[in-house]
Design a protein around this motif. Structure first.
Motif, short mmCIF file in Angstrom:
data_model
loop_
_atom_site.label_atom_id
_atom_site.label_comp_id
_atom_site.label_asym_id
_atom_site.label_seq_id
_atom_site.Cartn_x
_atom_site.Cartn_y
_atom_site.Cartn_z
N THR A 128 1.21 -1.11 0.46
CA THR A 128 0.02 0.05 0.29
C THR A 128 1.03 0.92 -0.15
O THR A 128 0.65 2.72 -0.37
CB THR A 128 -0.66 0.22 0.96
N GLN A 129 1.90 1.49 0.66
CA GLN A 129 2.94 2.21 0.57
C GLN A 129 3.04 2.92 -0.53
O GLN A 129 3.50 3.97 -1.39
CB GLN A 129 4.13 1.88 1.67
N SER A 130 3.48 1.62 -1.59
CA SER A 130 4.27 1.76 -2.73
C SER A 130 3.57 2.81 -3.74
O SER A 130 3.73 2.89 -4.86
CB SER A 130 4.58 0.33 -3.34
N ALA A 131 1.80 2.62 -3.47
CA ALA A 131 0.51 3.30 -4.16
C ALA A 131 0.89 4.14 -4.36
O ALA A 131 0.78 5.68 -5.25
CB ALA A 131 -0.69 2.75 -4.26
N LEU A 132 2.29 5.30 -3.88
CA LEU A 132 2.44 6.23 -2.96
C LEU A 132 3.56 6.89 -3.99
O LEU A 132 3.33 8.01 -4.77
CB LEU A 132 2.51 7.55 -1.85
N LEU A 133 4.64 5.66 -4.38
CA LEU A 133 5.63 6.30 -5.40
C LEU A 133 5.34 7.18 -6.42
O LEU A 133 5.81 7.95 -7.04
CB LEU A 133 6.31 4.90 -5.17
N GLU A 134 5.32 6.42 -7.29
CA GLU A 134 4.25 6.73 -8.65
C GLU A 134 3.72 8.23 -9.01
O GLU A 134 4.35 9.41 -9.40
CB GLU A 134 3.21 6.15 -9.74
N ALA A 135 2.76 8.37 -7.70
CA ALA A 135 2.17 9.65 -7.68
C ALA A 135 2.98 10.73 -7.35
O ALA A 135 2.52 12.24 -7.04
CB ALA A 135 0.94 9.60 -6.65
N MET A 136 3.70 10.56 -6.18
CA MET A 136 5.08 11.58 -5.62
C MET A 136 5.85 11.68 -7.06
O MET A 136 6.38 13.12 -6.79
CB MET A 136 5.62 10.82 -4.15
N GLN A 137 6.59 10.82 -7.68
CA GLN A 137 7.65 11.20 -8.46
C GLN A 137 7.03 11.23 -9.79
O GLN A 137 7.53 12.67 -10.02
CB GLN A 137 8.31 9.99 -8.56
N GLU A 138 5.99 10.80 -10.05
CA GLU A 138 5.06 11.26 -11.69
C GLU A 138 4.03 12.42 -11.68
O GLU A 138 4.00 13.01 -12.62
CB GLU A 138 5.21 10.10 -12.25
N HIS A 139 4.03 12.70 -10.44
CA HIS A 139 2.61 12.96 -10.55
C HIS A 139 1.54 12.82 -11.06
O HIS A 139 0.45 12.95 -11.74
CB HIS A 139 2.75 14.67 -10.03
N THR A 140 1.32 10.98 -11.23
CA THR A 140 0.13 10.77 -12.46
C THR A 140 -0.20 9.27 -11.88
O THR A 140 0.92 8.77 -11.04
CB THR A 140 1.16 10.48 -13.35
N ALA A 174 13.66 3.82 -0.77
CA ALA A 174 13.45 3.92 -1.81
C ALA A 174 11.95 5.10 -1.81
O ALA A 174 12.17 6.11 -2.44
CB ALA A 174 12.71 2.88 -3.08
N GLN A 175 11.01 4.67 -1.12
CA GLN A 175 10.09 6.12 -0.93
C GLN A 175 10.42 6.53 0.07
O GLN A 175 10.37 7.82 -0.02
CB GLN A 175 9.27 4.87 0.17
N LEU A 176 11.40 6.53 1.40
CA LEU A 176 12.01 7.68 1.72
C LEU A 176 12.62 8.53 0.97
O LEU A 176 12.49 9.89 1.31
CB LEU A 176 12.54 7.31 3.15
N ASP A 177 13.21 8.40 0.41
CA ASP A 177 14.29 9.35 -0.68
C ASP A 177 13.22 9.84 -1.55
O ASP A 177 13.51 11.00 -1.77
CB ASP A 177 15.00 8.05 -1.61
N ARG A 178 12.09 9.51 -1.23
CA ARG A 178 11.11 10.64 -2.38
C ARG A 178 10.72 11.65 -1.28
O ARG A 178 9.67 12.88 -2.03
CB ARG A 178 9.73 9.54 -3.00
N PHE A 179 10.74 11.83 -0.16
CA PHE A 179 10.43 12.51 0.45
C PHE A 179 10.91 14.22 0.72
O PHE A 179 12.63 14.08 0.86
CB PHE A 179 10.19 12.34 1.74
N LEU A 180 11.24 15.21 0.09
CA LEU A 180 12.01 16.49 0.10
C LEU A 180 12.69 16.44 1.91
O LEU A 180 13.74 16.54 1.86
CB LEU A 180 11.02 17.58 -0.45
N LEU A 181 12.25 16.58 2.56
CA LEU A 181 12.03 16.97 3.63
C LEU A 181 11.66 15.77 4.94
O LEU A 181 10.33 15.20 4.69
CB LEU A 181 11.54 18.50 4.30
N LYS A 182 11.87 15.62 6.27
CA LYS A 182 11.94 14.44 7.11
C LYS A 182 11.27 15.51 8.62
O LYS A 182 13.39 16.25 8.87
CB LYS A 182 12.58 13.07 7.61
N ILE A 183 10.65 16.37 8.72
CA ILE A 183 10.59 17.02 9.58
C ILE A 183 10.10 16.19 11.54
O ILE A 183 9.20 15.70 11.10
CB ILE A 183 9.96 18.18 9.35
N ARG A 184 11.03 17.49 12.38
CA ARG A 184 10.74 15.88 13.46
C ARG A 184 9.96 17.47 14.08
O ARG A 184 9.52 18.77 14.30
CB ARG A 184 11.80 16.76 14.35
N VAL A 185 8.50 16.92 14.49
CA VAL A 185 7.71 17.93 15.51
C VAL A 185 7.58 17.56 16.64
O VAL A 185 7.40 16.45 17.22
CB VAL A 185 6.23 16.89 15.03
#
Length: 336
Positions: A128-140, A174-185
């Protein structure tokens, strides 16, 4: 690239708009100024952000507030172990057409929005996490043999709990690398806790009005890309990435001892993009070394992979980044 007078005037108006957005967010979110700034940096740079913090710190409220201030279409996806990819990207369904014939039609999932909150992303399975990969990288999104474009602008702001381990699935590199920033709250201060009690964030949130829209945000992103950066600073950024690798002969001792793998090429791009966005927020037309140093922890903390010894002895990624930055800056000043 030469910055024209028209560009500078547009830049000044957009910076004023962002300051108004920050002020509106501050009416709802108590404290957490650094978190708000980093989320805006990610959005201005056109990237996604992963927010890590214990429950109850207002992460969801922050994302909702930003969506309202920027008049963006907001979708929240609650990640759970039984969530399926089709619950995010949509699915083909058998329906009746006007003539009563059985046909397949595509029903869009919640991913089709401007600002997507992936709440507790590490509670869903890797599939399920991988379902975001294409959307985050290609915006499709590709479903049913057809690729569909997502709305613009498009941002994913994901959250995860750093303490809860049972029933969670660690995000792959590979999933983490799609995030520009990892922000600590971080947990609020004593004064902020008191202010949270005295203030009603929900009441302020209901009164918020849009300050900008998606098209304005897209134009801001274009202007951010035109912020100047000196070649010396690019070399400085490249050196940061190189020295994050333990096999580099000049890497700090802690990096060589505690790191299994350093940041990749996306780390270089992310540092440049985030530094430009911070310079934009700081009302400057060019990137300074302080911008690079300010965004480096959020850019690198999910890209540097610690080894077992680091985890066993409690050496955090932030400790390693701080040591790397200190080693780079102790004997030299980069020209601005």
């Amino acid at each position: 690239m030469t910055q024209t007078t028209a560009w500078k005037e547009s830049w000044k108006k957009q910076v004023a708009t962002i300051e108004e957005v920050k002020a509106s967010i501050g009416q709802v979110i108590v404290g957490q100024e650094n978190v708000v700034e980093q989320v805006l940096i990610a959005m201005l740079a056109g990237g996604h952000a992963l927010l890590e913090g214990v429950p109850g710190l207002g992460k969801t409220l922050l994302v909702r507030t930003i969506a309202r201030c920027l008049d963006l279409t907001f979708s929240r996806v609650q990640f759970t172990p039984d969530l399926m990819p089709a619950d995010i990207i949509g699915t083909q369904m058998l329906t009746k057409d006007e003539q009563g014939r059985d046909v397949f039609s595509y029903h869009k999932g919640p991913i089709f929005g401007n600002l997507i909150l992936a709440d507790e992303i590490n509670r869903a399975t890797p599939k399920t996490q991988s379902a975001l990969l294409e959307a985050m990288q290609e915006h499709t999104v590709t479903a049913g043999g057809q690729t569909r474009a997502l709305p613009r602008p498009f941002f994913v702001l994901a959250t995860q709990n750093p303490l809860e381990m049972e029933g969670t699935y660690i995000l792959p590199e590979a999933q983490l690398d799609r995030f520009l920033l990892k922000i600590r709250v971080d947990f609020p201060t004593e004064a902020d806790l008191k202010e949270i009690v005295l203030r009603s964030p929900e009441a302020f949130a209901s009164e918020l009005k849009p300050i900008a829209d998606g098209n304005t945000l897209i134009q801001m992103k274009k202007n951010v890309q035109e912020v100047l950066i000196a070649e010396e600073l690019v070399d400085f950024i490249v050196k940061i990435i190189w020295l994050s690798h333990p096999l580099h002969t000049q890497a700090p001792a802690k990096i060589q001892r505690y790191v299994m793998a350093g940041a990749g090429p996306r780390g270089v791009q992310a540092l440049v993009q985030a530094a430009k966005a911070r310079a934009f927020l700081a009302h400057r037309f060019n990137v300074a070394q302080e911008d690079v140093l300010a965004v480096a922890p959020a850019v690198l903390r999910h890209r540097i992979i610690r080894n077992f010894e680091a985890e066993a002895t409690g050496v955090s990624t932030d400790d390693l980044i701080a040591d790397l930055i200190h080693d780079l800056t102790k004997d030299q000043i980069v020209k601005q």
